[in-house]
Design a protein around this motif. Structure first.
Motif, PDB file in Angstrom:
ATOM      1  N   TYR A 187      54.747  25.251  74.187  1.00 32.86           N
ATOM      2  CA  TYR A 187      54.737  24.427  75.386  1.00 32.86           C
ATOM      3  C   TYR A 187      53.407  24.595  76.104  1.00 32.86           C
ATOM      4  O   TYR A 187      52.571  25.418  75.703  1.00 32.86           O
ATOM      5  CB  TYR A 187      55.928  24.743  76.293  1.00 32.86           C
ATOM      6  CG  TYR A 187      55.866  26.066  77.032  1.00 32.86           C
ATOM      7  CD1 TYR A 187      55.614  26.118  78.403  1.00 32.86           C
ATOM      8  CD2 TYR A 187      56.097  27.283  76.375  1.00 32.86           C
ATOM      9  CE1 TYR A 187      55.582  27.311  79.094  1.00 32.86           C
ATOM     10  CE2 TYR A 187      56.078  28.485  77.056  1.00 32.86           C
ATOM     11  CZ  TYR A 187      55.812  28.501  78.416  1.00 32.86           C
ATOM     12  OH  TYR A 187      55.794  29.693  79.092  1.00 32.86           O
ATOM     13  N   SER A 188      53.227  23.818  77.176  1.00 36.85           N
ATOM     14  CA  SER A 188      51.987  23.841  77.942  1.00 36.85           C
ATOM     15  C   SER A 188      52.158  24.741  79.161  1.00 36.85           C
ATOM     16  O   SER A 188      53.084  24.548  79.954  1.00 36.85           O
ATOM     17  CB  SER A 188      51.602  22.430  78.375  1.00 36.85           C
ATOM     18  OG  SER A 188      50.408  22.431  79.106  1.00 36.85           O
ATOM     19  N   LEU A 189      51.267  25.729  79.313  1.00 38.33           N
ATOM     20  CA  LEU A 189      51.329  26.682  80.419  1.00 38.33           C
ATOM     21  C   LEU A 189      50.134  26.441  81.341  1.00 38.33           C
ATOM     22  O   LEU A 189      48.985  26.441  80.894  1.00 38.33           O
ATOM     23  CB  LEU A 189      51.293  28.122  79.873  1.00 38.33           C
ATOM     24  CG  LEU A 189      51.252  29.250  80.900  1.00 38.33           C
ATOM     25  CD1 LEU A 189      52.536  29.292  81.710  1.00 38.33           C
ATOM     26  CD2 LEU A 189      51.014  30.595  80.208  1.00 38.33           C
ATOM     27  N   SER A 190      50.410  26.242  82.631  1.00 40.17           N
ATOM     28  CA  SER A 190      49.343  26.029  83.608  1.00 40.17           C
ATOM     29  C   SER A 190      48.731  27.367  84.001  1.00 40.17           C
ATOM     30  O   SER A 190      49.437  28.259  84.474  1.00 40.17           O
ATOM     31  CB  SER A 190      49.896  25.330  84.856  1.00 40.17           C
ATOM     32  OG  SER A 190      50.348  24.033  84.541  1.00 40.17           O
ATOM     33  N   LEU A 191      47.437  27.506  83.791  1.00 45.97           N
ATOM     34  CA  LEU A 191      46.716  28.731  84.147  1.00 45.97           C
ATOM     35  C   LEU A 191      45.925  28.499  85.417  1.00 45.97           C
ATOM     36  O   LEU A 191      45.205  27.509  85.541  1.00 45.97           O
ATOM     37  CB  LEU A 191      45.765  29.140  83.014  1.00 45.97           C
ATOM     38  CG  LEU A 191      46.404  29.424  81.650  1.00 45.97           C
ATOM     39  CD1 LEU A 191      45.320  29.708  80.624  1.00 45.97           C
ATOM     40  CD2 LEU A 191      47.373  30.596  81.748  1.00 45.97           C
ATOM     41  N   LYS A 192      46.092  29.414  86.369  1.00 50.92           N
ATOM     42  CA  LYS A 192      45.355  29.306  87.621  1.00 50.92           C
ATOM     43  C   LYS A 192      43.910  29.742  87.414  1.00 50.92           C
ATOM     44  O   LYS A 192      43.580  30.452  86.466  1.00 50.92           O
ATOM     45  CB  LYS A 192      46.011  30.186  88.691  1.00 50.92           C
ATOM     46  CG  LYS A 192      47.485  29.908  88.905  1.00 50.92           C
ATOM     47  CD  LYS A 192      47.729  28.493  89.371  1.00 50.92           C
ATOM     48  CE  LYS A 192      49.207  28.261  89.646  1.00 50.92           C
ATOM     49  NZ  LYS A 192      49.485  26.862  90.045  1.00 50.92           N
ATOM     50  N   GLN A 203      47.999  25.528  75.609  1.00 48.33           N
ATOM     51  CA  GLN A 203      49.093  25.289  74.668  1.00 48.33           C
ATOM     52  C   GLN A 203      49.461  26.630  74.042  1.00 48.33           C
ATOM     53  O   GLN A 203      48.668  27.217  73.308  1.00 48.33           O
ATOM     54  CB  GLN A 203      48.684  24.277  73.596  1.00 48.33           C
ATOM     55  CG  GLN A 203      48.314  22.903  74.143  1.00 48.33           C
ATOM     56  CD  GLN A 203      49.442  22.295  74.967  1.00 48.33           C
ATOM     57  OE1 GLN A 203      50.591  22.237  74.521  1.00 48.33           O
ATOM     58  NE2 GLN A 203      49.114  21.815  76.165  1.00 48.33           N
ATOM     59  N   VAL A 204      50.655  27.112  74.346  1.00 47.60           N
ATOM     60  CA  VAL A 204      51.033  28.472  73.964  1.00 47.60           C
ATOM     61  C   VAL A 204      52.269  28.487  73.074  1.00 47.60           C
ATOM     62  O   VAL A 204      53.084  27.551  73.086  1.00 47.60           O
ATOM     63  CB  VAL A 204      51.292  29.347  75.212  1.00 47.60           C
ATOM     64  CG1 VAL A 204      50.023  29.489  76.034  1.00 47.60           C
ATOM     65  CG2 VAL A 204      52.428  28.779  76.054  1.00 47.60           C
ATOM     66  N   GLU A 205      52.390  29.571  72.331  1.00 47.28           N
ATOM     67  CA  GLU A 205      53.589  29.850  71.556  1.00 47.28           C
ATOM     68  C   GLU A 205      54.434  30.868  72.312  1.00 47.28           C
ATOM     69  O   GLU A 205      53.897  31.776  72.950  1.00 47.28           O
ATOM     70  CB  GLU A 205      53.228  30.397  70.178  1.00 47.28           C
ATOM     71  CG  GLU A 205      52.446  29.420  69.318  1.00 47.28           C
ATOM     72  CD  GLU A 205      52.034  30.017  67.979  1.00 47.28           C
ATOM     73  OE1 GLU A 205      51.627  29.248  67.083  1.00 47.28           O
ATOM     74  OE2 GLU A 205      52.113  31.261  67.842  1.00 47.28           O
ATOM     75  N   VAL A 234      51.402  33.409  73.733  1.00 44.03           N
ATOM     76  CA  VAL A 234      50.086  33.585  73.132  1.00 44.03           C
ATOM     77  C   VAL A 234      49.489  32.214  72.865  1.00 44.03           C
ATOM     78  O   VAL A 234      50.188  31.274  72.468  1.00 44.03           O
ATOM     79  CB  VAL A 234      50.164  34.409  71.829  1.00 44.03           C
ATOM     80  CG1 VAL A 234      51.063  33.737  70.799  1.00 44.03           C
ATOM     81  CG2 VAL A 234      48.776  34.670  71.260  1.00 44.03           C
ATOM     82  N   GLU A 235      48.196  32.091  73.109  1.00 43.99           N
ATOM     83  CA  GLU A 235      47.473  30.840  72.881  1.00 43.99           C
ATOM     84  C   GLU A 235      46.767  30.952  71.534  1.00 43.99           C
ATOM     85  O   GLU A 235      45.734  31.612  71.416  1.00 43.99           O
ATOM     86  CB  GLU A 235      46.468  30.628  74.013  1.00 43.99           C
ATOM     87  CG  GLU A 235      45.733  29.309  73.971  1.00 43.99           C
ATOM     88  CD  GLU A 235      44.762  29.158  75.131  1.00 43.99           C
ATOM     89  OE1 GLU A 235      44.444  28.020  75.499  1.00 43.99           O
ATOM     90  OE2 GLU A 235      44.311  30.196  75.665  1.00 43.99           O
ATOM     91  N   PRO A 236      47.306  30.309  70.485  1.00 46.72           N
ATOM     92  CA  PRO A 236      46.720  30.473  69.152  1.00 46.72           C
ATOM     93  C   PRO A 236      45.361  29.800  68.986  1.00 46.72           C
ATOM     94  O   PRO A 236      44.544  30.245  68.179  1.00 46.72           O
ATOM     95  CB  PRO A 236      47.774  29.835  68.235  1.00 46.72           C
ATOM     96  CG  PRO A 236      48.504  28.869  69.096  1.00 46.72           C
ATOM     97  CD  PRO A 236      48.490  29.442  70.474  1.00 46.72           C
ATOM     98  N   HIS A 237      45.105  28.730  69.742  1.00 45.70           N
ATOM     99  CA  HIS A 237      43.854  27.979  69.581  1.00 45.70           C
ATOM    100  C   HIS A 237      43.225  27.706  70.958  1.00 45.70           C
ATOM    101  O   HIS A 237      43.306  26.581  71.475  1.00 45.70           O
ATOM    102  CB  HIS A 237      44.113  26.664  68.840  1.00 45.70           C
ATOM    103  CG  HIS A 237      44.832  26.833  67.536  1.00 45.70           C
ATOM    104  ND1 HIS A 237      44.282  27.499  66.466  1.00 45.70           N
ATOM    105  CD2 HIS A 237      46.089  26.452  67.158  1.00 45.70           C
ATOM    106  CE1 HIS A 237      45.146  27.513  65.464  1.00 45.70           C
ATOM    107  NE2 HIS A 237      46.253  26.889  65.857  1.00 45.70           N
ATOM    108  N   PRO A 238      42.583  28.701  71.545  1.00 47.53           N
ATOM    109  CA  PRO A 238      41.961  28.499  72.856  1.00 47.53           C
ATOM    110  C   PRO A 238      40.746  27.589  72.753  1.00 47.53           C
ATOM    111  O   PRO A 238      40.154  27.440  71.672  1.00 47.53           O
ATOM    112  CB  PRO A 238      41.558  29.915  73.264  1.00 47.53           C
ATOM    113  CG  PRO A 238      41.334  30.624  71.964  1.00 47.53           C
ATOM    114  CD  PRO A 238      42.354  30.064  71.018  1.00 47.53           C
ATOM    115  N   PRO A 239      40.338  26.965  73.858  1.00 45.57           N
ATOM    116  CA  PRO A 239      39.117  26.150  73.860  1.00 45.57           C
ATOM    117  C   PRO A 239      37.915  27.008  73.476  1.00 45.57           C
ATOM    118  O   PRO A 239      37.900  28.223  73.696  1.00 45.57           O
ATOM    119  CB  PRO A 239      39.010  25.671  75.306  1.00 45.57           C
ATOM    120  CG  PRO A 239      40.398  25.774  75.849  1.00 45.57           C
ATOM    121  CD  PRO A 239      41.016  26.931  75.169  1.00 45.57           C
TER     122      PRO A 239
END
Length: 411
Positions: A187-192, A203-205, A234-239
């Motif tokens: 799902y999509s997690l909003s990071l401050k 986009q996290v697992e 965990v974010e498998p594919h960060p920017p």
């Protein structure tokens, strides 16, 4: 809300930091009566006064060349992410004779260690309080004794796991345990926004499981261990150029569904609010720039500034939760009228006070907020600058309107 009491206040030995915080605690408890769940977020910060070497009562910080004092605060937060007030704040300076204590930390009882601050910070809201309490800590709180004490106190917890700390039945690193499990959701997690990154959607697992934490051999309290739930995002594919997000969270909350696991993650995401509290104390109130020359005086100043910092945080997030309520929910009569007169360039007041959202945006405008279409809602930094200006504007308004009530509508 005035920021600076008379100078004689800071040197008054009949006034203590503890008493100032106790007043705030009592007011916070009143707000909590309307809450079904409350998040009690703990964290520590240091105040560096190395540039003021003559200040009395200071202790060492990171090393012998830095001096100052530390504060460990417990901030109550609603389950919607609105700061409700401070419940506890410990302040101490590391004494010279305690230097080197860290090297023999395994020999000391837990109660004599600095890390016992987490237990003191549990800050129960009271036996008669019907609120469901959940204490939230970062990786520094991943201490078995603390987790045990929280359970014994009847409190739930969400604590971020620290790499290298096992406690599992097989003495495995807690963080590695989740890596062996397939993702149960994405799902999509909003990071401050953070000093190390800008705000973004990640986009996290999501993974979660049950785990048995074995009591370490050095620990003398409790039975053989604790049963906890573990949630990992965990974010498998960060920017490109961004560090991947990975939180492994230990909790006593029920985690049997994806929705429950996501709620644990959401609750933990509010932990950053206490970092914002510390940010206001340092960058807004500028506590480290104070010219007071005794640590005890600075403690009293910290107590007052903590109330100011909370009020600014509350104003920021309450305006987002209840934007249409009247601004008298947060501002006194002379404050909102002075604000209206200054922004609208008129002495004719409306029949009804403006909404909280409108008043907050006007305060932010005083602090440099442009309010353009893509600017979003104002943050605590511009609100601090605007609030400081509003106090001067309000003083002038009172001067020219001496018969105006001054203590109505305060939050």
């Amino acid at each position: 809300m005035k920021v600076k009491p008379p100078t004689v206040f800071w040197g008054n030995e009949r006034v203590s930091h503890e008493a100032i915080i106790e007043v705030q605690r009592a007011e916070t408890l009143l707000r909590l009566k309307a809450e079904e769940k409350v998040l009690l977020v703990q964290d520590t910060t240091s105040f560096n006064f190395s540039h003021h070497p003559a200040t009395k009562g200071m202790g060492h910080l990171e090393n012998e060349y830095t001096q100052g004092f530390l504060a460990h605060t417990t901030l109550a937060v609603s389950q919607q992410g609105v700061p409700l007030g401070v419940l506890a704040q410990q302040v101490w300076a590391r004494l010279a004779e305690e230097k080197g204590k860290r090297k023999r930390r395994h020999e000391l009882p837990f109660e004599e260690k600095e890390s016992y601050k987490w237990v003191r910070g549990l800050a129960r809201t009271g036996e008669k309080q019907p609120t469901h309490e959940i204490t939230i800590c970062d990786r520094e709180g991943h201490i078995y004794e603390f987790l045990y004490e929280a359970v014994e106190a009847g409190m739930e917890f969400i604590v971020r796991a620290s790499a290298g700390r096992g406690f599992t039945s097989k003495d495995e690193d807690v963080i590695k345990v989740l890596g062996e499990q397939a993702a149960q959701a994405t799902y999509s997690l909003s990071l401050k926004r953070h000093p190390e990154r800008e705000a973004r959607e990640a986009q996290v697992e999501l993974r979660f499981t049950s785990l048995w934490l074995k009591r370490p051999a050095r620990v003398r309290v409790g039975d053989e261990g604790l049963s906890v739930q573990v949630v990992e995002v965990v974010e498998p594919h960060p920017p490109q150029g961004e560090a991947a997000v990975r939180w492994v969270l230990l909790t006593t909350l029920a985690v049997q569904t994806i929705q429950q696991a996501q709620e644990v993650v959401r609750f933990y995401s509010y932990r950053w609010l206490i970092e914002r509290l510390h940010y206001v104390l340092k960058s807004g109130c500028k506590l480290e720039e104070s010219q007071l020359r005794e640590e005890k005086r600075l403690e009293r100043l910290l107590g007052i500034y903590t109330l100011v910092a909370w009020k600014l945080l509350w104003l920021t997030y309450q305006a987002r939760q209840t934007p249409e309520v009247p601004c008298t929910h947060a501002l006194q009569v002379h404050e909102w009228q002075a604000l209206y007169a200054f922004i609208q360039r008129t002495h004719i007041m409306p029949q009804e006070p403006p909404s909280l959202r409108q008043a907050v945006r006007w305060i932010a405008q005083l602090g440099g907020f442009l309010g353009r279409k893509g600017d979003g809602e104002p943050g605590v930094k511009v609100l601090w600058r605007g609030w400081t200006r509003l106090q001067d504007i309000s003083d002038a308004w009172i001067l020219f309107n001496p018969s105006l009530p001054k203590d109505v509508g305060n939050a």
